[in-house]
Enzyme design. Sequence first.
Site, short mmCIF file in Angstrom:
data_model
loop_
_atom_site.label_atom_id
_atom_site.label_comp_id
_atom_site.label_asym_id
_atom_site.label_seq_id
_atom_site.Cartn_x
_atom_site.Cartn_y
_atom_site.Cartn_z
N GLN A 127 0.78 -1.35 -0.10
CA GLN A 127 0.01 0.00 -0.06
C GLN A 127 0.81 1.18 0.09
O GLN A 127 0.54 2.34 -0.53
CB GLN A 127 -0.96 0.20 1.05
CG GLN A 127 -2.21 -0.74 0.88
CD GLN A 127 -3.23 -0.59 1.95
OE1 GLN A 127 -3.00 0.05 3.07
NE2 GLN A 127 -4.26 -1.32 1.85
N TYR A 230 -10.43 -5.45 -9.39
CA TYR A 230 -10.79 -4.38 -10.74
C TYR A 230 -12.13 -4.92 -11.29
O TYR A 230 -12.71 -5.77 -11.15
CB TYR A 230 -9.73 -4.60 -11.54
CG TYR A 230 -8.43 -3.79 -10.99
CD1 TYR A 230 -8.11 -2.59 -11.16
CD2 TYR A 230 -7.44 -4.68 -10.82
CE1 TYR A 230 -7.11 -1.93 -10.77
CE2 TYR A 230 -6.11 -3.92 -10.41
CZ TYR A 230 -6.07 -2.84 -10.23
OH TYR A 230 -4.85 -2.25 -9.79
P1 NAD Z 1 -9.59 2.33 -11.67
O1 NAD Z 1 -8.79 3.34 -11.79
O2 NAD Z 1 -9.00 0.84 -12.42
O3 NAD Z 1 -11.03 2.15 -12.31
C1 NAD Z 1 -11.98 3.17 -11.68
C2 NAD Z 1 -13.27 2.59 -11.38
O4 NAD Z 1 -13.92 2.46 -12.71
C3 NAD Z 1 -13.47 1.32 -10.83
O5 NAD Z 1 -14.04 1.57 -9.53
C4 NAD Z 1 -14.03 0.42 -11.54
O6 NAD Z 1 -14.78 -0.58 -10.95
C5 NAD Z 1 -14.71 1.53 -12.53
N1 NAD Z 1 -15.52 0.99 -13.79
C6 NAD Z 1 -14.67 0.16 -14.61
N2 NAD Z 1 -15.51 -0.04 -15.95
C7 NAD Z 1 -16.87 0.61 -15.58
C8 NAD Z 1 -18.15 0.96 -16.11
N3 NAD Z 1 -18.35 0.29 -17.43
N4 NAD Z 1 -19.06 1.67 -15.66
C9 NAD Z 1 -18.84 2.04 -14.30
N5 NAD Z 1 -17.77 1.94 -13.61
C10 NAD Z 1 -16.82 1.28 -14.16
O7 NAD Z 1 -9.76 1.76 -10.25
P2 NAD Z 1 -8.88 1.85 -8.93
O8 NAD Z 1 -9.27 3.21 -8.14
O9 NAD Z 1 -7.46 1.70 -9.46
O10 NAD Z 1 -9.58 0.99 -8.02
C11 NAD Z 1 -9.58 -0.65 -8.52
C12 NAD Z 1 -9.73 -1.46 -7.17
O11 NAD Z 1 -8.49 -1.48 -6.42
C13 NAD Z 1 -10.90 -1.18 -6.32
O12 NAD Z 1 -11.54 -2.35 -5.61
C14 NAD Z 1 -9.81 -0.62 -5.02
O13 NAD Z 1 -10.77 -0.76 -3.94
C15 NAD Z 1 -8.98 -1.49 -5.17
N6 NAD Z 1 -7.38 -1.02 -4.39
C16 NAD Z 1 -7.11 -1.46 -3.41
C17 NAD Z 1 -5.99 -1.16 -2.60
C18 NAD Z 1 -5.29 -2.08 -1.99
O14 NAD Z 1 -5.74 -3.15 -1.30
N7 NAD Z 1 -3.98 -1.79 -1.14
C19 NAD Z 1 -5.52 0.08 -2.85
C20 NAD Z 1 -6.24 0.68 -3.95
C21 NAD Z 1 -7.30 0.34 -4.71
#
Ligand code: NAD
Length: 376
Positions: A127, A230
């Site tokens: 993280q 994702y």
């Molecule tokens: P991202 O930048 O890849 O995408 C942004 C958002 O767009 C996502 O929430 C995705 O579900 C959404 N999306 C994709 N297609 C879509 C559609 N057709 N319609 C509507 N929404 C759509 O996402 P991110 O910010 O990188 O986060 C991705 C995941 O990683 C999340 O589950 C987040 O909680 C997780 N995450 C985990 C950690 C960790 O555990 N260390 C840290 C950060 C994020």
Amino acid sequence: LTLAVTKEQIAGETRVAATPDTVKKWTAAGLTVKVQTGAGLGASITDEAYTAAGATIAKTVKDTLKDADIVLKVRGPAKDEIAALKAGAIVIAMLDAYREKETLNALASAGASAYAMEFVPRITRAQVMDVLSSQANLAGYRAVIEAANAYGKAFPMMMTAAGTVAPAKAFIMGVGVAGLQAIATARRLGAVVTATDVRPATKEQVESLGAKFLAVEDDEFKNAQTAGGYAKEMSAEYKAKQAALTSSHIAKQDIVITTALIPGRAAPILVTKEQVASMKPGSVLIDLAAPQGGNVEGCVADQIVDVNGVKIIGLSNITASIATDASALYAKNLQAFVGLLISKDGALAPDTEDEILKAALVTHGGAIVHPNLKDA
Ligand code: NAD
């Protein structure tokens, strides 16, 4: 061991890969740190501040990279930087590895061991190195500020003797890290906020921020999250249902902020030309997916497209406009990552079996080694 930081060369890239704070930690641990003159200016960091932290300032790319064992960058290195690398140098950057094939090939040919920070897995231990989150959080905040700036009306409701100002209606599409911060920021400014995503886990997150959730909650939605957290690419059928649900909603919005991404794929279109045309003049769309092709039809990266008074703004590098904080967080991410490559006494000692290093290593020993990139 020598660490080097060059000035970013991509137009508009104001961030820098090290701050006086991270430099101080390295020099205290006995490392030599070289910074190219002016590297920090876009993030309001002077050469003098780096010098005070123990770095040496070098004039040219060549001088900076000569003898460097580890090269820290924000974006992928330019040709002259790759040419100046010493044999076997380690390069760490947000390489945009799926799209910047030419850079990857050049890094491989130069014999560099390159790590793509965007490939660091989203596990708890990593993280502190999660550049996608550190940058997306600021991007989500900044998207709302850009929207407020381009919008000719106020965000909060104001009841005055001269009349009432209605609150802005903001719709956030895609509720990852950027979307969640956009919701929080729009709420702080007083907008009435709704949000949508295809991952069911986001519903509770949206509601916990005081916004309303809107989505097609069918069977496909229930399974739309991959094991990695994702979104999957949704079927044409789902997208049609989603468009039908969001159409009447979008027509009533003042602000739409889109952030939807699918790793390694083009961004999905979430707002069609017809939906843009249905919005009131004065409305603003901010498309954070612009670098991956955009979520809004008609979006042109780094231009304001005006469709009958509706502004579509697609910023390809929004974090560059909040460079001081973005650099500070990115530099901390890199500091933690470099910690995996060096031993306590400051010698190069990467644990090649570490799952974080394995996941982020893209070129090594003269070849592209990442399994997702090999056949591309
Ligand atoms: P991202 O930048 O890849 O995408 C942004 C958002 O767009 C996502 O929430 C995705 O579900 C959404 N999306 C994709 N297609 C879509 C559609 N057709 N319609 C509507 N929404 C759509 O996402 P991110 O910010 O990188 O986060 C991705 C995941 O990683 C999340 O589950 C987040 O909680 C997780 N995450 C985990 C950690 C960790 O555990 N260390 C840290 C950060 C994020």
